[in-house]
Write a protein that holds these residues in place. Sequence first.
Motif, PDB file in Angstrom:
ATOM      1  N   GLN A   6     103.719  84.659  77.327  1.00 58.55           N
ATOM      2  CA  GLN A   6     103.972  85.395  78.557  1.00 58.55           C
ATOM      3  C   GLN A   6     105.031  86.462  78.302  1.00 58.55           C
ATOM      4  OE1 GLN A   6     104.801  82.908  81.956  1.00 58.55           O
ATOM      5  NE2 GLN A   6     102.861  81.814  81.803  1.00 58.55           N
ATOM      6  N   PRO A   7     104.898  87.637  78.935  1.00 62.80           N
ATOM      7  CA  PRO A   7     105.908  88.687  78.751  1.00 62.80           C
ATOM      8  C   PRO A   7     107.239  88.260  79.345  1.00 62.80           C
ATOM      9  CG  PRO A   7     104.366  89.284  80.491  1.00 62.80           C
ATOM     10  CD  PRO A   7     103.823  88.044  79.848  1.00 62.80           C
ATOM     11  N   ALA A   8     108.318  88.713  78.720  1.00 59.23           N
ATOM     12  CA  ALA A   8     109.647  88.298  79.156  1.00 59.23           C
ATOM     13  C   ALA A   8     110.653  89.418  78.886  1.00 59.23           C
ATOM     14  CB  ALA A   8     110.065  87.023  78.429  1.00 59.23           C
ATOM     15  N   ARG A   9     111.870  89.240  79.382  1.00 57.43           N
ATOM     16  CA  ARG A   9     112.917  90.243  79.220  1.00 57.43           C
ATOM     17  C   ARG A   9     113.537  90.199  77.826  1.00 57.43           C
ATOM     18  NH1 ARG A   9     113.196  88.049  84.200  1.00 57.43           N
ATOM     19  NH2 ARG A   9     114.460  86.332  83.385  1.00 57.43           N
ATOM     20  N   GLY A  10     113.514  89.008  77.211  1.00 60.10           N
ATOM     21  CA  GLY A  10     114.113  88.882  75.888  1.00 60.10           C
ATOM     22  C   GLY A  10     115.532  88.363  75.908  1.00 60.10           C
ATOM     23  N   ASP A  11     115.968  87.797  77.054  1.00 53.31           N
ATOM     24  CA  ASP A  11     117.300  87.192  77.102  1.00 53.31           C
ATOM     25  C   ASP A  11     117.182  85.713  77.451  1.00 53.31           C
ATOM     26  OD1 ASP A  11     117.099  86.923  79.933  1.00 53.31           O
ATOM     27  OD2 ASP A  11     117.849  88.960  80.212  1.00 53.31           O
ATOM     28  N   ASP A  12     118.306  85.038  77.575  1.00 54.34           N
ATOM     29  CA  ASP A  12     118.296  83.590  77.754  1.00 54.34           C
ATOM     30  C   ASP A  12     117.925  83.138  79.159  1.00 54.34           C
ATOM     31  OD1 ASP A  12     118.921  83.161  75.118  1.00 54.34           O
ATOM     32  OD2 ASP A  12     121.084  83.042  75.467  1.00 54.34           O
ATOM     33  N   THR A  13     117.667  84.088  80.054  1.00 51.73           N
ATOM     34  CA  THR A  13     117.174  83.709  81.376  1.00 51.73           C
ATOM     35  C   THR A  13     115.652  83.595  81.394  1.00 51.73           C
ATOM     36  OG1 THR A  13     117.004  86.005  82.161  1.00 51.73           O
ATOM     37  CG2 THR A  13     119.126  84.861  82.466  1.00 51.73           C
ATOM     38  N   ASP A  14     115.000  83.995  80.297  1.00 56.58           N
ATOM     39  CA  ASP A  14     113.538  83.890  80.208  1.00 56.58           C
ATOM     40  C   ASP A  14     113.100  82.434  80.281  1.00 56.58           C
ATOM     41  OD1 ASP A  14     113.355  86.612  79.771  1.00 56.58           O
ATOM     42  OD2 ASP A  14     113.218  86.418  77.587  1.00 56.58           O
ATOM     43  N   ARG A  15     111.929  82.199  80.850  1.00 58.59           N
ATOM     44  CA  ARG A  15     111.282  80.898  80.702  1.00 58.59           C
ATOM     45  C   ARG A  15     110.627  80.844  79.328  1.00 58.59           C
ATOM     46  NH1 ARG A  15     106.910  79.550  84.681  1.00 58.59           N
ATOM     47  NH2 ARG A  15     107.135  77.486  83.726  1.00 58.59           N
ATOM     48  N   GLY A  16     110.571  79.642  78.755  1.00 55.39           N
ATOM     49  CA  GLY A  16     109.897  79.471  77.479  1.00 55.39           C
ATOM     50  C   GLY A  16     110.826  78.996  76.382  1.00 55.39           C
ATOM     51  N   VAL A  17     110.298  78.996  75.170  1.00 57.44           N
ATOM     52  CA  VAL A  17     111.076  78.581  74.003  1.00 57.44           C
ATOM     53  C   VAL A  17     112.045  79.699  73.651  1.00 57.44           C
ATOM     54  CG1 VAL A  17     110.978  77.872  71.582  1.00 57.44           C
ATOM     55  CG2 VAL A  17     109.149  77.166  73.164  1.00 57.44           C
ATOM     56  N   LEU A  18     113.338  79.410  73.738  1.00 60.78           N
ATOM     57  CA  LEU A  18     114.363  80.420  73.468  1.00 60.78           C
ATOM     58  C   LEU A  18     114.771  80.442  72.002  1.00 60.78           C
ATOM     59  CD1 LEU A  18     116.679  79.871  76.583  1.00 60.78           C
ATOM     60  CD2 LEU A  18     114.743  81.445  76.335  1.00 60.78           C
ATOM     61  N   GLY A  19     114.681  79.297  71.342  1.00 60.82           N
ATOM     62  CA  GLY A  19     115.065  79.244  69.933  1.00 60.82           C
ATOM     63  C   GLY A  19     114.772  77.884  69.338  1.00 60.82           C
ATOM     64  N   THR A  20     114.447  77.859  68.039  1.00 62.43           N
ATOM     65  CA  THR A  20     114.225  76.611  67.313  1.00 62.43           C
ATOM     66  C   THR A  20     115.024  76.662  66.010  1.00 62.43           C
ATOM     67  OG1 THR A  20     112.214  77.526  66.308  1.00 62.43           O
ATOM     68  CG2 THR A  20     111.940  76.170  68.288  1.00 62.43           C
ATOM     69  N   TYR A  21     115.515  75.500  65.586  1.00 68.53           N
ATOM     70  CA  TYR A  21     116.429  75.419  64.445  1.00 68.53           C
ATOM     71  C   TYR A  21     116.026  74.222  63.599  1.00 68.53           C
ATOM     72  CZ  TYR A  21     118.687  78.588  67.607  1.00 68.53           C
ATOM     73  OH  TYR A  21     118.907  79.642  68.468  1.00 68.53           O
ATOM     74  N   LEU A  22     115.531  74.476  62.396  1.00 68.88           N
ATOM     75  CA  LEU A  22     114.954  73.434  61.555  1.00 68.88           C
ATOM     76  C   LEU A  22     115.719  73.296  60.246  1.00 68.88           C
ATOM     77  CD1 LEU A  22     111.165  74.368  61.921  1.00 68.88           C
ATOM     78  CD2 LEU A  22     112.569  72.938  63.432  1.00 68.88           C
TER      79      LEU A  22
END
Length: 325
Positions: free
Chosen positions: A172-188
């Motif tokens: 889904q389109p988003a603004r690109g900041d941390d207020t977006d819905r969705g996966v914001l970041g993953t760390y493996l």
Amino acid sequence: MTAVRSVILGCGAYLPEKILTNDDLARMVNTSDDWITERTGIKQRHIAAEGELTSDMAVAAAEQALERAGRRPNDIDLIVLATSTPDNTFPATATTVQARLGIHHGAAFDLQAVCTGFVYALATADNFIKTGQVKRALVIGSETFSRILDWDDRGTCVLFGDGAGAVVLEAQPARGDDTDRGVLGTYLHSDGRYKEMLYVDGGPSSTGTTGHLRMQGREVFRFAVNKIAAVIEEALEDHKLGASDVDWFVPHQANQRILTSTANKIGLPDEKIVITLDRHGNTSAASIPLALNVAYEDGRIKEDDLVLLEAMGGGFTWGAALVRW
């Protein structure tokens, strides 16, 4: 510039009908309800029926997730199935799920990172979506860990259970900041030097057998608390967030003491932790989506909540994810 986020549209879960309580285990091995509860926080776990496969549970969880997402199987372009207990050595259990859902396009594969599997699978699907290769993905964790347990080893057989959980991701389109819905970041992360602390003593290439799970519990505990806290801090610092910004902490359900120690170390209050360990035991790659599903069904997790996921498993592997619900 418009960003793309992998938004969770729906979640689903499946637990086998059979329940094995601590009292049941006390009749099988030298243990007791008090001993298990004090050391782990577990009261019961679900056990797959004879002939009930990892794929069966994965399909049930996926169907519920699709229904709640308002999407049909043919809308899915990718299936990533996290499991350490596949139906067969090959083909990938994900392809069995794909066929049973009636999907004849796209890609489906298994991912093996033991208890961190769901976080790894989420990261993998998220990256496929962000690069534009797929529009929608099913991410599933499904395990029949009861099939690889030594039921004479009270240090391990009391810990694990069977089950499956799934989520539907959509670009889904988003603004690109941390207020977006969705996966914001993953760390493996992973470090293979610690294999002997948590592993299965069999495999097609080594013994030609399935083998049983073996674990050095105290060493795993010490490693887990430190590494999990570190990767959570990494995730929060990367987004310039603090523990107070997290609405819900949905950890891998390994051990009550690990969960509490980790939360205390990073400053998360107990009331923000989603715990299903007492009812499900450790279901490995299925534990996070099962816990997500419980918190969704009871109304705790709501749209726009910031959800922190974390896990650690054999390998060692460990990781975290930040998701805006």
